[in-house]
Design an enzyme around this catalytic site. Structure first.
Site, PDB file in Angstrom:
ATOM      1  N   ASN A  81      34.177 -49.584  35.629  1.00 11.91           N
ATOM      2  CA  ASN A  81      33.968 -48.234  35.095  1.00 11.91           C
ATOM      3  C   ASN A  81      33.433 -47.347  36.215  1.00 11.91           C
ATOM      4  OD1 ASN A  81      33.318 -45.947  33.681  1.00 11.91           O
ATOM      5  ND2 ASN A  81      31.568 -46.841  32.603  1.00 11.91           N
TER       6      ASN A  81
ATOM      7  N   LYS B 168      32.986 -44.209  36.069  1.00 16.04           N
ATOM      8  CA  LYS B 168      32.287 -43.044  35.520  1.00 16.04           C
ATOM      9  C   LYS B 168      32.800 -41.769  36.206  1.00 16.04           C
ATOM     10  CE  LYS B 168      28.364 -46.022  34.784  1.00 16.04           C
ATOM     11  NZ  LYS B 168      27.058 -46.123  34.198  1.00 16.04           N
TER      12      LYS B 168
ATOM     13  N   HIS C 240      31.071 -45.794  24.866  1.00 22.77           N
ATOM     14  CA  HIS C 240      30.118 -46.034  25.959  1.00 22.77           C
ATOM     15  C   HIS C 240      28.820 -45.290  25.651  1.00 22.77           C
ATOM     16  CE1 HIS C 240      28.196 -46.067  29.859  1.00 22.77           C
ATOM     17  NE2 HIS C 240      29.008 -47.078  30.173  1.00 22.77           N
TER      18      HIS C 240
ATOM     19  N   GLU D 174      26.475 -53.951  25.974  1.00 20.27           N
ATOM     20  CA  GLU D 174      25.775 -53.285  27.069  1.00 20.27           C
ATOM     21  C   GLU D 174      24.429 -52.748  26.577  1.00 20.27           C
ATOM     22  OE1 GLU D 174      28.604 -51.808  30.248  1.00 20.27           O
ATOM     23  OE2 GLU D 174      28.623 -50.247  28.732  1.00 20.27           O
TER      24      GLU D 174
ATOM     25  N   GLY E 138      22.571 -49.223  34.754  1.00 20.38           N
ATOM     26  CA  GLY E 138      22.107 -48.470  35.917  1.00 20.38           C
ATOM     27  C   GLY E 138      20.634 -48.647  36.262  1.00 20.38           C
TER      28      GLY E 138
ATOM     29  N   SER F 148      24.116 -53.290  34.932  1.00 17.85           N
ATOM     30  CA  SER F 148      23.528 -53.700  36.221  1.00 17.85           C
ATOM     31  C   SER F 148      24.045 -55.034  36.748  1.00 17.85           C
ATOM     32  CB  SER F 148      21.998 -53.748  36.125  1.00 17.85           C
ATOM     33  OG  SER F 148      21.476 -52.465  35.902  1.00 17.85           O
TER      34      SER F 148
ATOM     35  N   GLY G 263      29.715 -51.154  36.336  1.00 15.73           N
ATOM     36  CA  GLY G 263      29.661 -49.739  36.678  1.00 15.73           C
ATOM     37  C   GLY G 263      29.495 -49.544  38.171  1.00 15.73           C
TER      38      GLY G 263
END
Ligand code: PEP
Length: 239
Positions: free
Chosen positions: A7, A9, A86, A158, A164, A200, A221
């Site tokens: 992803n 983003k 998401h 998630e 993150g 993460s 991510g």
């Protein structure tokens, strides 16, 4: 084989995408990895026959929704998957309200769904994770069951507090939560779905995550933005 979803983003420019594609050329299994770049970059991946997903779809098929992108437009540039739900969409937009509609629309257009579910830190600390996940699953699945099967819906668990942040649940916690998700889906909806872990995932924690037997793959991510690190991660996952 573990499935891996990248992803990107709202990151990278066209020049970065060209560089990315050069770095990964012939270095990964095209059936294993689904790239979810910005909508403007989807065609660069689909042209090279990579599996591509959008990071979201509009809840409406066409019409007066300024700034949104329709599933037909995304299909035209080559998606076969879409992420739905998401946590960043749930947080900044009205996604909780539209997830059921988006699931229905994607199924009707034969686009496979990566449905994200996850709890916030308060819920986790109060031990209410599973009741939140159950509500998110019920909300996405209701009235859509006739069309869902093991090939067109994948769950991505998630925890919001892991995205993150560098913090991830313990292995025993992940094993239990993912097993709970699978058991609930089987007992309530008679569905055997794959469950990915996201939040993460990096080169330091992947070896430990690999010990969690219930994890069927990963949604990655920030690490996926660097093609070299991403290839290293994939190699670690496959070895
Ligand atoms: C994500 O975007 O869903 C995600 C898991 O991000 P990160 O890997 O950066 O935590």
């Amino acid at each position: 084989m573990k499935l891996i979803v990248a992803n990107f983003k709202m990151n990278l420019l066209i020049k970065d995408i060209h560089n990315y594609l050069e770095v990964i050329e012939q270095k990964l299994n095209k059936d294993q990895v689904i790239f979810c770049p910005n909508n403007l970059h989807i065609k660069y991946f689909s042209e090279k026959n990579y599996l591509v997903g959008s990071q979201d779809i509009s809840f409406q098929e066409y019409g007066a929704i300024t700034g949104d992108t329709s599933i037909n437009q995304l299909k035209e540039v080559g998606i076969t998957y879409t992420i739905i739900g998401h946590s960043e969409r749930r947080q900044y937009f009205l996604d909780n309200k539209y997830i059921n509609k988006k699931v229905k629309l994607a199924l009707s257009k034969q686009i496979k769904i990566i449905l994200c579910i996850g709890e916030n830190l308060k819920v986790f600390e109060e031990n209410n994770t599973f009741s939140v996940l159950k509500d998110q699953l019920d909300n996405a699945l209701k009235d859509n069951l006739n069309y869902i099967n093991e090939t067109n819906l994948i769950i991505a668990y998630e925890p919001i507090w892991s995205i993150g942040t560098g913090k991830i649940p313990t292995n025993s916690c992940l094993e239990k939560t993912i097993l709970n998700i699978k058991t609930y889906l089987k007992e309530t909806y008679n569905l055997n779905l794959k469950v990915l872990y996201g939040g993460s995932v990096n080169l330091d924690n992947i070896d430990s995550l690999q010990e969690v037997s219930e994890i069927d793959g990963y949604l990655v991510g920030s690490l996926s933005l660097d093609p070299n690190k991403f290839l290293t991660l994939i190699n670690k996952i496959n070895n």
